[in-house]
Scaffold this motif. Structure first.
Motif, short mmCIF file in Angstrom:
data_model
loop_
_atom_site.label_atom_id
_atom_site.label_comp_id
_atom_site.label_asym_id
_atom_site.label_seq_id
_atom_site.Cartn_x
_atom_site.Cartn_y
_atom_site.Cartn_z
N THR A 91 -5.81 1.09 -7.76
CA THR A 91 -5.06 1.58 -6.63
C THR A 91 -4.61 0.35 -5.83
O THR A 91 -5.47 -0.61 -5.40
N ARG A 92 -3.25 -0.06 -5.31
CA ARG A 92 -3.09 -1.13 -4.17
C ARG A 92 -2.97 -0.27 -3.02
O ARG A 92 -2.75 0.77 -2.86
N ALA A 93 -3.84 -0.97 -2.14
CA ALA A 93 -4.07 -0.54 -0.77
C ALA A 93 -3.99 -1.61 0.35
O ALA A 93 -4.22 -2.87 -0.30
N TRP A 94 -3.89 -1.15 1.55
CA TRP A 94 -3.93 -2.03 2.70
C TRP A 94 -5.44 -2.07 2.86
O TRP A 94 -6.12 -1.13 2.69
N VAL A 95 -6.04 -3.30 3.59
CA VAL A 95 -7.44 -3.41 3.90
C VAL A 95 -7.63 -4.40 4.93
O VAL A 95 -6.83 -5.42 4.93
N TYR A 96 -8.37 -4.21 6.15
CA TYR A 96 -8.72 -5.30 7.04
C TYR A 96 -9.82 -6.13 6.54
O TYR A 96 -10.78 -5.81 6.04
N TYR A 121 -9.68 -9.02 12.97
CA TYR A 121 -9.20 -8.43 11.49
C TYR A 121 -7.67 -8.67 11.12
O TYR A 121 -6.86 -8.71 12.26
N VAL A 122 -7.56 -8.84 10.16
CA VAL A 122 -6.00 -8.92 9.59
C VAL A 122 -5.75 -8.07 8.28
O VAL A 122 -6.67 -7.79 7.60
N ARG A 123 -4.49 -7.24 8.40
CA ARG A 123 -4.55 -6.38 7.19
C ARG A 123 -3.59 -6.88 6.22
O ARG A 123 -2.74 -7.68 6.02
N VAL A 124 -4.03 -6.91 4.95
CA VAL A 124 -3.74 -7.56 3.59
C VAL A 124 -3.73 -6.43 2.50
O VAL A 124 -4.26 -5.37 2.71
N THR A 125 -2.82 -6.77 1.44
CA THR A 125 -2.88 -5.62 0.35
C THR A 125 -3.89 -6.31 -0.79
O THR A 125 -4.12 -7.35 -0.99
N VAL A 126 -4.62 -5.16 -1.39
CA VAL A 126 -5.70 -5.57 -2.44
C VAL A 126 -5.41 -4.72 -3.55
O VAL A 126 -4.73 -3.72 -3.44
N GLY A 165 0.81 -1.14 -0.28
CA GLY A 165 0.07 -0.12 -0.10
C GLY A 165 0.91 1.18 -0.09
O GLY A 165 0.48 2.33 -0.01
N ALA A 166 2.17 1.20 0.02
CA ALA A 166 3.10 2.44 0.08
C ALA A 166 3.32 2.96 -1.18
O ALA A 166 2.83 2.61 -2.38
N GLY A 167 3.28 4.27 -1.07
CA GLY A 167 3.35 5.25 -2.16
C GLY A 167 4.60 6.34 -1.80
O GLY A 167 5.27 6.25 -0.75
N SER A 168 4.67 7.33 -2.43
CA SER A 168 5.56 8.39 -2.00
C SER A 168 4.71 9.91 -2.04
O SER A 168 4.32 10.03 -3.23
N GLY A 169 4.93 10.51 -1.03
CA GLY A 169 4.28 11.87 -1.16
C GLY A 169 5.09 12.82 -2.08
O GLY A 169 6.33 12.43 -2.24
#
Length: 125
Positions: free
Chosen positions: A115-120, A104-109, A4-8
């Motif tokens: 957009t790639r993002a984290w989600v619970y 809940y567990v956090r995964v990437t989707v 889910g990482a990006g760069s500001g």
């Protein structure tokens, strides 16, 4: 894992977190992150919503409810869950981890927008 990482724009790391529940509430964002976060609408295909009974008193007090939505994977492209993409720092992501209960567990989707993002999602077992 940095799915889910990006760069500001100023070199600040930005994480994307897809929220379909209480983390979209301004009061929960202020209580969890100390501020309201930048968000945009998106959707997550291949999932549907279930309901989870919450027992953590802090989470209940912050959200105002003991029933929270929880994602359940269906892998059916006709199923989709609407929500918001929150832009947050790695420290704020850690605060979100602390807010979410062990169910809940956090995964990437990959969201409908690409957009790639984290989600619970619902933890297995």
């Amino acid at each position: 894992m940095s799915g889910g990482a990006g760069s500001g724009s100023e070199g600040v790391s930005v994480e994307h977190l897809f929220s379909y529940g209480t983390l979209r509430l301004a009061s929960v964002q202020r209580g969890t992150f100390g501020a309201e976060l930048p968000t945009r609408d998106d959707a997550l295909p291949g999932f549907r919503l279930g309901v989870l009974k919450i027992t953590d008193p802090h989470v209940i007090a912050l959200s105002g409810s003991d029933e929270h939505p929880i994602l359940e994977r269906t892998d059916d492209p006709a199923d989709s869950v609407a929500g918001s993409v929150l832009e947050l720092t790695p420290e704020q992501l850690a605060a979100a981890d602390a807010y979410e209960v062990a169910d809940y567990v956090r995964v990437t989707v990959t969201l409908a927008s690409g957009t790639r993002a984290w989600v619970y999602v619902a933890a297995e077992g």
